[in-house]
Design an enzyme around this catalytic site. Structure first.
Site, short mmCIF file in Angstrom:
data_model
loop_
_atom_site.label_atom_id
_atom_site.label_comp_id
_atom_site.label_asym_id
_atom_site.label_seq_id
_atom_site.Cartn_x
_atom_site.Cartn_y
_atom_site.Cartn_z
N THR A 12 4.21 1.84 2.30
CA THR A 12 5.50 2.08 1.66
C THR A 12 6.21 3.26 2.32
O THR A 12 7.40 3.18 2.66
CB THR A 12 5.30 2.36 0.15
OG1 THR A 12 4.77 1.20 -0.47
CG2 THR A 12 6.61 2.75 -0.52
N SER A 13 5.48 4.34 2.53
CA SER A 13 6.14 5.53 3.10
C SER A 13 6.57 5.29 4.54
O SER A 13 7.61 5.79 4.98
CB SER A 13 5.21 6.74 3.00
OG SER A 13 4.19 6.72 3.97
N GLY A 15 0.82 -1.19 0.00
CA GLY A 15 0.00 0.00 0.00
C GLY A 15 0.86 1.25 0.00
O GLY A 15 2.04 1.22 0.35
N CYS A 16 0.28 2.35 -0.39
CA CYS A 16 1.08 3.57 -0.50
C CYS A 16 1.49 4.10 0.88
O CYS A 16 2.65 4.47 1.09
CB CYS A 16 0.35 4.64 -1.31
SG CYS A 16 -1.35 4.95 -0.83
N TYR A 17 0.56 4.13 1.83
CA TYR A 17 0.94 4.56 3.17
C TYR A 17 2.00 3.62 3.78
O TYR A 17 3.01 4.09 4.32
CB TYR A 17 -0.27 4.62 4.09
CG TYR A 17 -1.18 5.80 3.92
CD1 TYR A 17 -0.70 7.10 4.04
CD2 TYR A 17 -2.53 5.64 3.68
CE1 TYR A 17 -1.54 8.20 3.91
CE2 TYR A 17 -3.39 6.73 3.55
CZ TYR A 17 -2.88 8.01 3.67
OH TYR A 17 -3.72 9.08 3.55
#
Lengths: 343, 343, 343, 343
Positions: B149-150, B145-147
């Protein structure tokens, strides 16, 4: 074969965009990167998005530093490029992203810029009739202004086809703030520009008007007169131009559409959108693409053309790289993208 | 050698970004492009920024249409990918941009998604310890997921080095609106989101929390617990994560910095910025790059890490392409850019 | 009865907002309007939104010009207000929108500002326990910082009710760019800030931290320690604060909610939103209102409070006017609005 | 004396702005608040910025609910207002914020809206010659469209003074997205509109054109023809109009400026800016003010007028309240602000 390229003015927006494109160009090796007051800094401090070049140190913008490259890009303030170009070898491809060498008429230059005219170089908008041939093998190229690029792409097909009246062209453009440069001015801070729009330089005095009239006049084969109003939009990049001209008697929509479609049928970077679809600046963000749509307002007797470009890419650095590709005999699209970044 | 790739969910943001990247990928030929309700439309109507693919017609998302490609990207709603993947050849590389195959713990899946767990696939974040090896030669990959990943890029080095307390991690992220997808919801229209910020899904219920705890726990070798608050920022793309964890007794800034720098020294897509420079989401726009900075708040006994990614690129489609490159044995950076588009 | 008010620092954002509010205040007549380098200009040149005051000329910021008013607002750089205030009559209500008189601990001031402490004035956040009484009849008032206003409103009820652990408070705030002032700095131009987010001043060094710890400590009756990370959001106005603190053993959601609701039940400018509704900065734009929501993350043992204010209104000028109203015995809400401007 | 007012369409942007203004109006008590599909909801769910009205419950939009008020505001879809108005007492002041009663020419209505014309009511733009007298004591008022308001204020003085050619007026406007309403449409979500501009409804078909031509024609005393291109700007509120018309032979800048200044010298809500200052939409945000500037492009023989308004305030709800004030014999400026919210 790889060519070496130097970029001056590398701390500004045009310079940064040139470096972004050149870093991805398969045939280019980036040589000297120069600046004026920022010489000695690393690129990472000034252009933090250029991650792969972050450790490169900016040198002074001097002929000595710029010499010895196959290509030299000048992204300098008005009036600074002629002197440097004169000291570079005639065999070096010098591409001026500034205004100095765009105008053919010295009087127009002097009226709007107040200094002596530096001369006229081949004009880097290959989509205009006849211009691509002028760029092949050229060693000096003037990159068009961003507003003129959007206006010329919008209206040249109609003038070239003899469908439009040459007087009373009316153009209103909305530009992202990067067109105003990177210098910190009170009216350009984020708090002032976010969430609002404003015009500027209204009333015929805009420096880009003679460049637009020159290009349209060449297409028309007769002088064209134009009223241009630029406005500042709350976005970093992009130009949306609304360009209108009166059509000649008897001309209708079908003729207009055919002229525009024919003009750009084989162009890699310009597309007339299908009927019913209007262009959006976001569809060309970061790309070298221009998208157009046209309507015939028969009530007013005017053709209305909407064009969108990214002011920093097709409007500046992308147009410069495209012209470089032609001049060097490379694939015209090398290092450039057609897809925009959206949303 | 060229590989063929099919992209499902092509009318959404993840699908559009996959196509943007694949269109520029030197080793990929785009095959079928599919959608659900938008099948039959041209891509130009739905993704007007993909100019070179504008005339491609979207097909139905069926196993038959997706079969026969070397790579199949699934950008589908939760719960839809397992069934389709089961009908694709085991030799096909299937890359799931959705959530279905990310979690190792079926109970966590069922708690947050309310359906049966579809199974666990290799996790496409090669920068995590050990993960790159799992991806080499894989034929099924779950894109993070994008969150997560960060957050994982922000904190994994400290946990892997044993410098952080595993309980009471606190994370606040700001995401651009494209993370919420392309569906027209009242709270997401431009008038509502421009010029303002708001939190959403606060209080531990966010579906991405178990994925973050899983990844950090693997790095730490012990369970990690985390409080996560996502907020919506007035921008289309980008995630800025502020991730804080308490440091273990005796740990100081030098150790922290050394751990982060060592973790990413050889990573092509992650950079710890020089001291004094803080990351900005715009510096990674459209790129597969992540930029980090860390501070030690000795007053609070916490390390504070700021990380930025483009949620659609490194956070979704770029991470997917990077993982594909590894799985297929291609250059890991093929088709991806390190430079962001700025300003 | 009408009171006269002078506003110094009228060319900046705090000064402009003060004038906007005072121009609509039923009990105030605007007297001298002063500035430093902009003295001599008309207000219309500097604050073009203040149409009814456009022809007023800015005077120099001197004690002589400011004398003779019932109220004097100081919106000056750090360190400049004490000297001017000392030359104004003790009977004049002097309201300092700057930081000079907020802190009670001289050592904290000297650590973060590097100069001698100017003294402590009554603190203009009437919603904090006991503070409203201190403001009634006061003739010197320190306006809280915008970040501290958002953080103190978010967390004070829990500390005052004894429900929260005093150590390890973690706060992340997103602010609009007007919080950074009107000076043209390279990092604040629109091209740089639109479309992106970035942190700044990370790691415990933020000047607002001691002010937050002071206010929460007063509410808690014991020292509170806090980690604060400010981020810059692409909007002109507004602060969204995400404030988290560990709850004491045995405390649950019902107790937390009851404490917050009780604290603000009678406050005209603070509202705890109904359950399920999260605050958005746009809902308070231009208003003196603050909106809050809270969640109990039992997984992490933390209460998470989201608060929104307009940094220039409730966070600066509105809070100043509210405090003035109390000090002068006026209706506390005079000249202030509860409704935000949306969308 | 206090008047009671009902607001229909209260869940939309026009309805919300009406309520925001009426809540601060000294002579108005808000009575029924109605909606269609949202009846039964609280206002706090739908208009979270209207904090003081948050607990009010929306009723059904029926004549019975709306009856018994001194003033009824209709903010309804096209075609819905005539039937309801017919069932309200002739003594009730009915103010239609929709388009139904703006046009005098039934044929123009039918051409652009495809339904039977509902009739013509006094036109609520008091700044047009003769219009203020029509509004005094009126019991039915049609609120102008937001684009027509900006265009009529921009050009009417020149036509009324006989300085402009009536054919070939060219107008390009940029509007914030709230002008497109609150319905969630795919093209209007934040991800699509933030950071970009696009035109829409180009080519003479825009429904507002006949309303503009009607108003300018009344000012000119002869038919006026106009080409209008609306564009969508990445901001929630505001309209910037660039309006150009050819000047009659012999007319120069001094005459033009004098005509505009004379027309608005006594108007409380319209200001011709000092020479050299150009209007910005942010300077009128949330206010009922309009700001103008004009230039004479003698090269093109055109006057270029820039006007800014807030589309929801002066362009809709503020104009409605201003007209109500006139109709009821109140101070024309009651409940309205001249100052914008900036930055």
């Amino acid at each position: 074969m790889t060519f070496t390229a130097a970029v001056s003015g590398a701390s500004g927006y045009a310079g940064g965009e040139l470096l972004r494109l050149l870093a991805n160009h398969p045939d280019i090796e980036i040589g000297a990167i120069t600046a004026h007051s920022n010489a000695g800094s690393t690129l990472g401090e000034l252009q933090p998005h250029l991650h792969s070049l972050a450790d490169r140190v900016l040198q002074d913008t001097t002929p000595e530093v710029l010499a010895g490259h196959d290509v030299v890009f000048l992204a300098l303030p008005h009036g600074a490029s002629a002197e440097i170009a004169a000291q570079l070898s005639p065999g070096t491809l010098v591409i001026d992203a500034g205004a100095d060498h765009r105008l053919q008429d010295p009087a127009a230059w002097e009226k709007f810029y107040g200094s002596a005219h530096a001369g006229t170089w081949p004009y880097g908008l290959p989509e205009l009739p006849g211009h691509r041939a002028d760029l092949a093998g050229a060693r000096r190229i003037a990159v068009p202004g961003c507003y003129p690029t959007s206006v010329l792409l919008a209206l040249a097909p109609g003038f070239a086809a003899g469908l439009l009246e040459p007087d009373d062209v009316v153009v209103v453009s909305a530009s992202g703030t990067s067109g105003a440069g990177k210098a910190a001015k009170p009216g350009l801070i984020g708090s002032e520009v976010m969430g609002g729009m404003s015009p500027y330089g209204v009333g015929g005095g805009h420096r880009h008007t003679p460049e637009m009239e020159q290009g349209l006049g060449l297409a028309a084969g007769e002088p064209v007169s134009l009223s241009f109003t630029p406005t500042l939009a709350p976005m970093a990049r992009g130009i949306l131009t609304t360009a209108t001209a009166r059509v000649k008697p008897g001309v209708g929509y079908a003729q207009l559409r055919a002229a525009w479609e024919a003009a750009y049928a084989d162009e890699p970077f310009v597309r007339v959108l299908p009927e019913g679809q209007w262009p959006a600046t976001k569809s060309v963000l970061g790309s070298n693409h221009a998208a157009l749509q046209l309507a015939f307002d028969d009530h007013a007797g005017r053709v209305i053309v909407s064009s969108v470009i990214d002011n920093l890419t097709k409007g500046t650095a992308g147009g410069a790289v495209q012209s470089m590709n032609i001049a060097l005999g490379l694939d015209e699209t090398a290092g450039l993208t057609i897809q925009g970044i959206a949303p």
